[in-house]
Enzyme design. Structure first.
Site, PDB file in Angstrom:
ATOM      1  N   ASN A 101       0.869  -1.182   0.000  1.00 27.71           N
ATOM      2  CA  ASN A 101       0.000   0.000   0.000  1.00 27.71           C
ATOM      3  C   ASN A 101       0.901   1.225   0.000  1.00 27.71           C
ATOM      4  O   ASN A 101       2.033   1.164   0.467  1.00 27.71           O
ATOM      5  CB  ASN A 101      -0.831   0.046   1.295  1.00 27.71           C
ATOM      6  CG  ASN A 101      -1.942  -0.969   1.288  1.00 27.71           C
ATOM      7  OD1 ASN A 101      -2.071  -1.770   0.385  1.00 27.71           O
ATOM      8  ND2 ASN A 101      -2.744  -0.930   2.335  1.00 27.71           N
ATOM      9  N   LYS A 112     -15.741   0.479  10.999  1.00 26.59           N
ATOM     10  CA  LYS A 112     -14.434  -0.162  11.222  1.00 26.59           C
ATOM     11  C   LYS A 112     -14.119  -0.264  12.705  1.00 26.59           C
ATOM     12  O   LYS A 112     -13.577  -1.251  13.172  1.00 26.59           O
ATOM     13  CB  LYS A 112     -13.359   0.653  10.505  1.00 26.59           C
ATOM     14  CG  LYS A 112     -12.037  -0.058  10.366  1.00 26.59           C
ATOM     15  CD  LYS A 112     -11.160   0.606   9.326  1.00 26.59           C
ATOM     16  CE  LYS A 112     -11.703   0.387   7.932  1.00 26.59           C
ATOM     17  NZ  LYS A 112     -10.871   0.940   6.891  1.00 26.59           N
ATOM     18  N   LYS A 141     -13.491  -3.966  14.123  1.00 26.17           N
ATOM     19  CA  LYS A 141     -12.141  -4.340  14.543  1.00 26.17           C
ATOM     20  C   LYS A 141     -11.974  -4.364  16.054  1.00 26.17           C
ATOM     21  O   LYS A 141     -10.946  -4.765  16.556  1.00 26.17           O
ATOM     22  CB  LYS A 141     -11.121  -3.376  13.931  1.00 26.17           C
ATOM     23  CG  LYS A 141     -11.146  -3.384  12.418  1.00 26.17           C
ATOM     24  CD  LYS A 141      -9.789  -3.127  11.847  1.00 26.17           C
ATOM     25  CE  LYS A 141      -9.854  -3.192  10.328  1.00 26.17           C
ATOM     26  NZ  LYS A 141      -8.541  -3.477   9.740  1.00 26.17           N
TER      27      LYS A 141
END
Ligand code: C5P
Length: 480
Positions: A292, A421, A425
């Site tokens: 990335n 998220k 997570k």
């Protein structure tokens, strides 16, 4: 310093974070700022942020023995050219109008002999309430320059007048209020709205006329020498920790106690902070990899700020070309699997900040020899497999740090994705940033701190400033 000296009183409203931008703007325009933070204001911005941005001590309590002995709080206001209350909450303005002086901010406002400006920010109904209307009238009649709030969508979800005006408009008002003959520099009107812009000598066309501050009313009363307030507050007396069982702040470079810096400057002293930063490289063969985009700058800045705040910091860095910040223990890794192993090895930690842009996939079987480019032949097919989610694994693990923070780089619906998220997570907070612009590799960042109950949006600022603000919030979230 020839520029204006502003005493900035930061009230307790969601717009308080914009006071950070105001401090930066005033300083950029050549002024100096000393901040006074109300108890409510400190719920939104911390003294450390304002101190870092203003490069001046921040005053929070009337009963601060040390400051009282050195300068006298009442005199604080006399050293300024203008006192600016931003954000001016409904409560703060009500106290100002009534002449109540029950904390440092309101005492200064009552005692000052300098012009006072209030920049209101509150819910539309609070702004339109008859009590607030009355208070604003009283303040204006007393010579306080109460700025009109902006109209628009509000943090509370309603719409209408009550929003804090744009920071550049506040600066224009400040420059205007400081009157003729001052050395203030202001942005030309054509450039308002952009924070930068070439500076011209003051004198803004169509600027609001400076308020006459000679009206002898409560809030602008001229007083004589300030007398020190009695130091009776045990918190204030315990403000500087010099001995006893309290851990001594230490210099991260030498490991030696640093007696010059109190714990208020080392709020993470005794904590272990784990930071991941940079990309990971997932090998395809010995010369090729999947990765990335990530410069590692934000993660390194957080590691640096945490070390400055007194923490022991382990920085697990993917392949980046950045120097190791002073006082930080750095572990270099290449792949996600190596990063996961290094994170586990670094535990236990009090705080984990997962800034790394970990590659989602790796090649299931990377080639031991360089893959040959068979001219005209079919390109190799890569079988990908999922990398472990380091953040999610850590958040669910038995050795979970008390504070687990993830980052979310998104190009659209930034806050919605970040909220999802956070839950998915198991992180305490997600720091969301919009990477549709020049964030990757750039020096500035615009982030939103997404917690279980809040979204706190910070203005665009250098990654180092973002890091300092986050580190302060870590310290606030883990009280001693
Ligand atoms: O899912 P996404 O990559 O957008 O999540 C970003 C957050 O999760 C970041 O905090 C990143 O460091 C972390 N992460 C991780 N391990 C992965 C993928 C992401 O720790 N394999």
């Amino acid at each position: 310093m020839n520029g204006p000296r502003i005493l900035l009183v930061v009230g307790g409203g969601i717009a308080a974070y914009k006071s950070c931008e105001l401090v930066r703007t005033i300083r950029k325009e050549g002024g100096s700022v000393t901040c006074v933070l109300t108890e409510g204001g400190a719920k939104f911005v911390t003294p450390m942020t304002l101190a870092a941005l203003s490069e001046n001590p921040v005053h929070t309590t009337l009963w601060d023995l040390r400051n009282e002995a050195e300068m006298g709080h009442i005199q604080l206001s006399r050293e300024a050219d203008l006192v600016v209350v931003c954000p001016a909450t409904a409560d703060l303005m009500a106290k100002m109008a009534a002449g109540i002086a029950d904390d440092l901010a309101t005492t200064l406002l009552l005692a000052t002999d300098k012009p006072v400006m209030a920049i209101p920010a509150m819910n539309v109904r609070m702004w339109q309430h008859a009590a607030t209307t009355r208070n604003v009238q009283t303040l204006r009649a007393s010579g306080v320059d109460v700025m009109e709030p902006d109209e628009g969508p509000m943090a509370c979800g309603e719409f209408g007048p009550g929003r804090l005006p744009e920071v550049q408009m506040i600066w224009q008002q400040i420059a205007s209020a400081l009157g003729h003959g001052s050395s203030v520099m202001v942005a030309p009107e054509a450039e308002l709205g952009s924070v930068t812009g070439s500076m011209i000598p003051r004198g803004i066309p169509n600027a609001k006329k400076a308020v006459a501050f000679d009206d002898p009313a409560a809030l602008v009363a001229a007083k004589g020498e300030a007398r020190p307030a009695p130091a009776t507050d045990p918190d204030a007396l315990g403000h500087i920790l010099t001995g006893g069982d309290a851990p001594q702040p230490f210099d991260p470079l030498t490991g030696q106690p640093d007696f010059d810096r109190g714990l208020e400057h080392r709020p993470l002293y005794g904590r272990h902070v784990l930071v991941t930063a940079g990309p990971t490289h997932e090998p395809i063969d010995p010369v090729r990899y999947i990765a990335n985009r990530s410069s590692g700058k934000q993660g390194f800045a957080i590691a640096a700020a945490a070390a400055e705040a007194g923490a022991r910091v382990t920085l697990i860095a993917g392949p980046v070309h950045l120097p190791t910040p002073p006082g930080v223990e750095r572990v270099d890794v290449e792949s996600a699997l190596e990063m996961a192993g290094a994170v586990e090895a670094a535990l236990p930690a009090d705080i984990a900040v997962m800034v790394a842009a970990v590659a989602d996939w790796r090649v299931a079987r990377s080639a031991e020899q360089k893959l040959k480019n068979k001219n005209g032949g079919a390109p190799p097919a890569l079988e990908l497999t999922e990398n472990p989610d380091i953040l999610a694994t850590l958040a669910k693990s038995a050795g979970r740090p008390r504070l687990v923070i993830g980052f979310a780089a998104e190009t659209q619906d930034v806050i919605r994705y970040a909220r999802e998220k956070r839950v998915r997570k198991g992180a305490d907070w997600i720091i969301a940033n919009d990477v549709s612009g020049d964030v990757m590799g750039g020096d500035a960042n615009t982030v939103h701190i997404v917690t279980e109950s809040d979204v706190i949006s910070l203005p665009e600022m250098p990654k180092e400033d973002v890091a300092r603000i986050l580190v302060e919030r870590f310290a606030d979230a883990l009280p001693r």
